[in-house]
Design an enzyme around this catalytic site. Structure first.
Site, PDB file in Angstrom:
ATOM      1  N   GLY A  41       0.766  -1.250   0.000  1.00 43.16           N
ATOM      2  CA  GLY A  41       0.000   0.000   0.000  1.00 43.16           C
ATOM      3  C   GLY A  41       0.792   1.292   0.000  1.00 43.16           C
ATOM      4  O   GLY A  41       0.349   2.297  -0.532  1.00 43.16           O
ATOM      5  N   ASP A  96       0.567   3.580   4.295  1.00 44.09           N
ATOM      6  CA  ASP A  96      -0.473   4.299   3.560  1.00 44.09           C
ATOM      7  C   ASP A  96      -1.579   4.805   4.471  1.00 44.09           C
ATOM      8  O   ASP A  96      -1.962   5.958   4.421  1.00 44.09           O
ATOM      9  CB  ASP A  96      -1.044   3.415   2.438  1.00 44.09           C
ATOM     10  N   ASP A  99      -5.972   2.185  10.217  1.00 40.98           N
ATOM     11  CA  ASP A  99      -7.401   1.918  10.361  1.00 40.98           C
ATOM     12  C   ASP A  99      -7.625   1.398  11.787  1.00 40.98           C
ATOM     13  O   ASP A  99      -7.686   2.187  12.719  1.00 40.98           O
ATOM     14  CB  ASP A  99      -7.755   0.904   9.259  1.00 40.98           C
ATOM     15  N   THR A 100      -7.666   0.093  12.003  1.00 39.35           N
ATOM     16  CA  THR A 100      -7.798  -0.434  13.369  1.00 39.35           C
ATOM     17  C   THR A 100      -6.522  -0.202  14.178  1.00 39.35           C
ATOM     18  O   THR A 100      -6.559  -0.170  15.400  1.00 39.35           O
ATOM     19  CB  THR A 100      -8.077  -1.953  13.365  1.00 39.35           C
ATOM     20  N   GLY A 101      -5.377  -0.083  13.493  1.00 39.99           N
ATOM     21  CA  GLY A 101      -4.086   0.075  14.172  1.00 39.99           C
ATOM     22  C   GLY A 101      -3.418  -1.257  14.467  1.00 39.99           C
ATOM     23  O   GLY A 101      -2.274  -1.290  14.930  1.00 39.99           O
ATOM     24  N   LEU A 104      -0.066  -1.814  12.260  1.00 45.68           N
ATOM     25  CA  LEU A 104       1.046  -0.934  12.640  1.00 45.68           C
ATOM     26  C   LEU A 104       1.560  -1.244  14.033  1.00 45.68           C
ATOM     27  O   LEU A 104       2.761  -1.199  14.283  1.00 45.68           O
ATOM     28  CB  LEU A 104       0.609   0.526  12.578  1.00 45.68           C
ATOM     29  N   LYS A 127      -7.908   6.787   9.502  1.00 42.86           N
ATOM     30  CA  LYS A 127      -9.345   6.559   9.747  1.00 42.86           C
ATOM     31  C   LYS A 127      -9.506   6.456  11.252  1.00 42.86           C
ATOM     32  O   LYS A 127      -9.618   5.374  11.812  1.00 42.86           O
ATOM     33  CB  LYS A 127      -9.767   5.229   9.120  1.00 42.86           C
ATOM     34  N   ASP A 155      -5.473  -0.257  -2.380  1.00 37.57           N
ATOM     35  CA  ASP A 155      -6.156  -1.183  -3.286  1.00 37.57           C
ATOM     36  C   ASP A 155      -7.494  -1.685  -2.765  1.00 37.57           C
ATOM     37  O   ASP A 155      -7.768  -1.656  -1.567  1.00 37.57           O
ATOM     38  CB  ASP A 155      -5.291  -2.418  -3.501  1.00 37.57           C
ATOM     39  N   ARG A 161      -4.523   0.553  -7.421  1.00 37.95           N
ATOM     40  CA  ARG A 161      -3.349   1.141  -6.773  1.00 37.95           C
ATOM     41  C   ARG A 161      -2.728   2.246  -7.622  1.00 37.95           C
ATOM     42  O   ARG A 161      -2.069   3.140  -7.104  1.00 37.95           O
ATOM     43  CB  ARG A 161      -2.279   0.064  -6.532  1.00 37.95           C
TER      44      ARG A 161
HETATM   45  P1  IMP Z   1      -5.188  -1.770  10.240  1.00 33.77           P
HETATM   46  O1  IMP Z   1      -4.343  -2.898  10.752  1.00 33.77           O
HETATM   47  O2  IMP Z   1      -6.657  -2.071  10.428  1.00 33.77           O
HETATM   48  O3  IMP Z   1      -4.829  -0.427  10.774  1.00 33.77           O
HETATM   49  O4  IMP Z   1      -5.059  -1.796   8.686  1.00 33.77           O
HETATM   50  C1  IMP Z   1      -4.064  -1.172   8.031  1.00 33.77           C
HETATM   51  C2  IMP Z   1      -3.898  -1.678   6.632  1.00 33.77           C
HETATM   52  O5  IMP Z   1      -5.141  -2.085   6.050  1.00 33.77           O
HETATM   53  C3  IMP Z   1      -3.414  -0.562   5.769  1.00 33.77           C
HETATM   54  O6  IMP Z   1      -2.004  -0.505   5.760  1.00 33.77           O
HETATM   55  C4  IMP Z   1      -4.011  -0.880   4.420  1.00 33.77           C
HETATM   56  O7  IMP Z   1      -3.129  -1.725   3.710  1.00 33.77           O
HETATM   57  C5  IMP Z   1      -5.278  -1.612   4.729  1.00 33.77           C
HETATM   58  N1  IMP Z   1      -6.450  -0.690   4.683  1.00 33.77           N
HETATM   59  C6  IMP Z   1      -7.139  -0.183   5.718  1.00 33.77           C
HETATM   60  N2  IMP Z   1      -8.138   0.621   5.303  1.00 33.77           N
HETATM   61  C7  IMP Z   1      -8.060   0.633   3.948  1.00 33.77           C
HETATM   62  C8  IMP Z   1      -8.821   1.316   2.910  1.00 33.77           C
HETATM   63  O8  IMP Z   1      -9.776   2.081   3.124  1.00 33.77           O
HETATM   64  N3  IMP Z   1      -8.422   1.073   1.636  1.00 33.77           N
HETATM   65  C9  IMP Z   1      -7.376   0.252   1.325  1.00 33.77           C
HETATM   66  N4  IMP Z   1      -6.644  -0.390   2.251  1.00 33.77           N
HETATM   67  C10 IMP Z   1      -6.992  -0.205   3.554  1.00 33.77           C
HETATM   68 MG    MG Z   2      -0.902  -1.427   4.205  1.00 28.60          MG
END
Ligand code: IMP
Ligand code: MG
Length: 173
Positions: A41, A96, A99-101, A104, A127, A155, A161
């Protein structure tokens, strides 16, 4: 289907990338950075950002996945790990979107266990309302609404992408 009007235009993105790179260059004055990109991403954001950073940068990558189409699985898979020696180095983690974290946070803990001199996190999109795990973000581009977004590296099912802007994705037709 993607919505017609960009959520963020390529001009808005490039202006923000330049601002982030300026702040990073000031904060790391007289230091060297290992920039770690989370693939796939972050590839476009990473390339634009490191190009605009004015202190010496070494690049490394991790290939990670946690999403199946537009849903977080909550399970982080590492497909390819970093190659550089991180201990005693200044690490800038570049992704990129947060979201939930969960992803990361997992990656952050993995890097910390390798004893870097410092670790900072730079993400283009946040987000915020969806956060489950609190992760300290040092550089943030834009806050975005709770919508699935694509383009500029992001994506849906590995597609979109290559869009130069960021758009809201409204499900397959
Ligand atoms: P997390 O672990 O939920 O924070 O997700 C993070 C990863 O999910 C990001 O690095 C993205 O690759 C993917 N992701 C989360 N939200 C989106 C979105 O709206 N569009 C595309 N990829 C997303
Ligand atoms: Mg990602």
């Amino acid at each position: 289907m993607i919505t017609g009007k960009p959520l963020l235009t390529s001009e808005q993105i490039h202006k923000k990338v330049a601002e982030l790179a300026d702040r990073i260059s000031q904060d790391y004055h007289a230091k060297e950075i290992i920039a770690v990109g989370i693939l796939k991403g972050s590839f476009m954001f990473f390339a634009d950002l490191v190009r605009a950073i004015k202190v010496p940068v070494t690049v490394d990558f991790m290939v990670v996945s946690s999403y199946l189409k537009d849903t977080s699985t909550g399970e982080v898979k590492i497909h390819c790990d970093m190659k550089e020696e991180l201990s005693g180095k200044h690490i800038l983690l570049i992704d990129d979107i947060i979201d939930t974290g969960i992803s990361l946070n997992y990656i952050r803990e993995r890097i910390i266990s390798r004893m870097p001199a410092s670790l900072k996190i730079c993400i283009l999109l946040d987000k915020k309302n969806r956060r489950i795990v609190d992760v300290p973000v040092d550089y943030r581009g834009f806050e975005v609404p709770d919508e699935f977004v694509v383009g500029y590296g992001l994506d849906y099912d590995n597609k979109y992408r290559n869009l130069p802007h960021i758009a809201i994705f409204k499900g397959e037709v």
